[in-house]
Design an enzyme around this catalytic site. Structure first.
Site, short mmCIF file in Angstrom:
data_model
loop_
_atom_site.label_atom_id
_atom_site.label_comp_id
_atom_site.label_asym_id
_atom_site.label_seq_id
_atom_site.Cartn_x
_atom_site.Cartn_y
_atom_site.Cartn_z
N HIS A 99 21.01 11.97 8.91
CA HIS A 99 19.75 12.43 8.31
C HIS A 99 19.17 13.63 9.04
CE1 HIS A 99 18.64 8.59 5.81
NE2 HIS A 99 19.89 8.96 5.64
N GLY A 124 20.36 21.43 9.47
CA GLY A 124 21.33 21.32 10.57
C GLY A 124 20.91 20.31 11.62
#
Ligand code: HEM
Ligand code: NAG
Length: 319
Positions: free
Chosen positions: A63, A69
């Site tokens: 997540h 990123g």
């Protein structure tokens, strides 16, 4: 433009061009030699008591990586300046393990103050979780830096939903530069961990591609109007073991999540991959390691971008 200006601008371009910045295996070799051992020891002690925490850290890493990123943005608490990612729908009541990351960070700070990013600590902790629960061990590039901000809104649409169908799942991975193989392989993470009734009730009660005996056993624990937050194993055979039975479950129509069963439903090359991993654990382990490295190196903050947070929950500017 003078030649000096040209050289100056070219140098700036090198420094700030994200694609020129690479993660490296030995990034902290001299600056924080004990880092891998610290992470390993704390993860091992924690998982001995509570194996699910390994799954929670792996999900936390996923997540984090799928929103701008792997930059530890998911770890930031809300402030007066922004509402972060923790209270968004995919994370609220689902993202766990923040205290464990705090514990590892404090120990790392004791040995190597203000040196190791929270993003790298989360990546190493996820790597350890997989290996300690019986999965593959793999090297992982380091040198990620921590984000200066998190935003509630940046999460929208980035993390795939369990109600997604196959084309939607593939699209959500392709948006991150990952392909359908990465989707099938990384979904194998659901060989460990738990999910709550409210995330899969619709699949169990309404979908037709569910084994009836399996559905009956799940319905007992997840009645139609009760137990929303009851946690059931994503892999009902070996809930805390990182193995390939997740794929066997898919072939037997015994997936808990709608999104998982979508990976074995259409007779496409996606089904063939599921069959491969169900029958060949080594192939799964090797490909899982490769896909994890790909996911963990999407668009990292490196060089002068971001910072090394002192406290994973707060940007340094806020103390
Ligand atoms: C492909 C799309 C994916 C969907 C739709 C999805 C969805 C979900 C859902 C709904 C849960 C249960 C959350 C809850 O009930 O609170 C869950 C748990 C989990 N997910 Fe995924 N997931 C996906 C991919 C991944 C990937 C790529 C990874 C890691 C590489 C991952 C790792 C996990 C783990 C380990 C858990 C269990 C967490 C725990 O027990 O605390 N998932 N996922
Ligand atoms: C099954 O589908 C119906 C119709 O879409 C819906 O109203 C109901 O809530 C679904 N049941 C579950 C358990 O999700």
């Amino acid at each position: 433009m003078t030649i000096v200006t040209c050289i100056f601008l070219a140098t700036l371009g090198l420094i700030f061009n994200p694609s020129s910045a690479q993660l490296s295996l030995d990034f902290y070799e001299n600056s924080c030699t004990p880092l891998p051992d610290i992470v390993h020891d704390i993860m091992r002690a924690t998982l001995n008591r509570n194996p699910r925490m390994g799954a929670s850290i792996l999900q936390l890493f996923f997540h984090d990586c799928f929103v701008n990123g792997c930059d530890a943005s998911i770890l930031l608490d809300d402030t007066d300046f922004f509402i972060g990612e923790k209270s968004t729908p995919p994370n609220k009541d689902s993202a766990r393990g923040f205290e464990l990351i705090d514990t590892i960070k404090s120990e790392v700070e004791r040995f190597c103050p203000e040196t190791v990013s929270c993003a790298d600590i989360l990546a190493l902790a996820a790597r350890e979780a997989v290996a300690l629960l019986g999965g593959p061990f793999f090297e992982i590039g380091l040198g990620r830096r921590d984000s200066l901000v998190a935003s509630f809104n940046s999460v929208a649409g980035q993390i795939p939903s369990p109600s997604f169908n196959l084309p939607q799942l593939i699209a959500s991975f392709e948006a991150k530069g990952l392909d359908y193989r990465d989707l099938v392989i990384l979904s194998g993470a659901h060989t460990i961990g738990r999910a709550r009734c409210l995330r899969f009730r619709n699949h169990i009660y309404n979908d037709t591609n569910v084994d009836p005996d399996f559905a009956d056993s799940v319905k007992v624990l997840c009645p139609i109007n009760d137990n929303d937050d009851e946690n059931l194993p994503l892999d009902f055979q070996t809930a805390d073991l990182f193995d390939n039975l997740y794929y066997v479950n898919l072939i037997n129509r015994r997936a808990l999540l709608h999104s998982d069963q979508e990976l074995y439903n259409y007779g496409t090359p996606v089904d063939r991959l599921v069959e491969l991993y169900a029958s060949d654990m080594d192939a799964f382990f090797g490909d899982f390691a490769d896909s994890m490295v790909r996911m963990s190196s999407m668009n990292p903050l490196t060089g002068f971008r971001g910072e090394i947070r002192r406290d994973c929950r707060r940007v340094n500017f806020l103390g």
